[in-house]
Design an enzyme around this catalytic site. Structure first.
Site, short mmCIF file in Angstrom:
data_model
loop_
_atom_site.label_atom_id
_atom_site.label_comp_id
_atom_site.label_asym_id
_atom_site.label_seq_id
_atom_site.Cartn_x
_atom_site.Cartn_y
_atom_site.Cartn_z
N GLU A 49 2.29 1.66 -11.29
CA GLU A 49 3.14 2.05 -10.16
C GLU A 49 4.25 1.41 -10.84
OE1 GLU A 49 2.12 0.56 -6.43
OE2 GLU A 49 3.05 2.61 -5.38
N GLU B 37 -3.39 -2.03 1.63
CA GLU B 37 -2.92 -2.72 0.75
C GLU B 37 -1.92 -3.52 0.91
OE1 GLU B 37 0.54 -0.45 -1.10
OE2 GLU B 37 -0.47 -1.79 -3.22
#
Ligand SMILES: O=C(O)[C@@H](O)C(=O)CO
Ligand SMILES: [Mg+2]
Length: 265
Positions: free
Chosen positions: A241, A141
């Protein structure tokens, strides 16, 4: 509407970690993700998932000493042994909980340092190979520099190039974790990147920009992006998130708005 996964590290923090599973289920989520499960046993987590009918879609491998500021080990040349031990630890949790993908954090290192680049590739090759034995995907990521200064992987296109390079080498289970929040801060042009990179993407996450709160409360039209994900045929999950502005449940209006198909949330 995409399938949304509650991130239990950030949502429902009014409750103890193991009690967040029930709260997520009550709020209508059918899947969850979190950063690090390692304070609890794999069996304890598997039991909560089963009790509340939840799928676990993602968690992170051990990141080194988080409290001391470490943010992953994979690109740190002298930490390969800890990296491989972390792969085994994470794998045990993934197998116990049926989690199909794991995120390996790169760590704090200069992105132009060739030793770090080599160490990162070595770690990714090792982890992807181990996870492939169990049909589990390995995710990387790109993270923006404002949220995580000094993070090694801080460019979405460079991360995608690396995924493509290693997939061409045979690491078919290596995929990109596309966090809309980080992409918007790093580059913008979120929809174009999602469209172009979709074949490499294994997981999506979302939060508003700039404050990392509920979708629909920042500069990006998140409802538009979610509709694009549907239009593109994205069949994975979108991890929620974000840091709720108040109580988690009080901020879930965006989810019901999405479910009812409203164009703006
Ligand atoms: O975006 C993030 O910060 C997370 O997805 C993560 O894995 C590292 O904190
Ligand atoms: Mg993320």
């Amino acid at each position: 509407m995409p399938r949304f996964a509650a991130n239990l590290t950030l949502l429902f923090t009014e409750l103890a970690f193991l009690d967040r599973f029930e709260a997520a289920s009550r709020a209508g989520f059918t899947s969850v993700e979190f950063l690090f499960p390692y304070e609890h046993s794999p069996d304890a987590i598997a039991a909560r998932l089963a009790a509340h009918g939840l799928d676990l879609v993602l968690f992170n491998m051990p990141p080194g000493d988080w409290m001391a500021g470490e943010r992953g080990l994979a690109a740190l040349p002298d930490r390969f042994d800890e990296t491989t031990a972390g792969v085994e630890t994470a794998l045990a949790y993934a197998l116990a909980t049926g989690c199909p993908r794991l995120h390996m954090m790169a760590g704090l290192a200069d992105g132009r340092d060739s030793r770090a680049g080599q160490a990162y590739r070595r770690s990714l090759r090792h982890a992807a190979g181990r996870l492939a034995e169990h049909g589990i995907d390995l995710l990387i990521e790109p993270i923006n520099r404002r949220s995580m200064p000094g993070y090694f992987l801080d460019d979405v296109d460079a991360a995608a190039d690396l995924v493509a390079e290693l997939r061409a080498e045979g690491l078919a289970n290596l995929k990109l974790q596309f966090d809309i929040f980080h992409c918007q801060i790093l580059h913008g042009d979120v929809t174009t990147r999602l469209t172009r990179l979709l074949p490499l993407i294994g997981h999506v996450q979302v939060a508003s920009v700039p404050a990392r709160h509920e979708p629909g409360t920042g500069e990006v039209n998140d409802a538009f992006v979610f509709a694009e994900l549907d239009r593109l045929g994205y069949s994975g999950s979108v991890g929620c998130e974000y840091n709720p502005r108040g109580r988690t449940e009080d901020g879930l209006g965006w989810l019901s708005a999405c479910a009812s198909g409203r164009a703006r949330i």
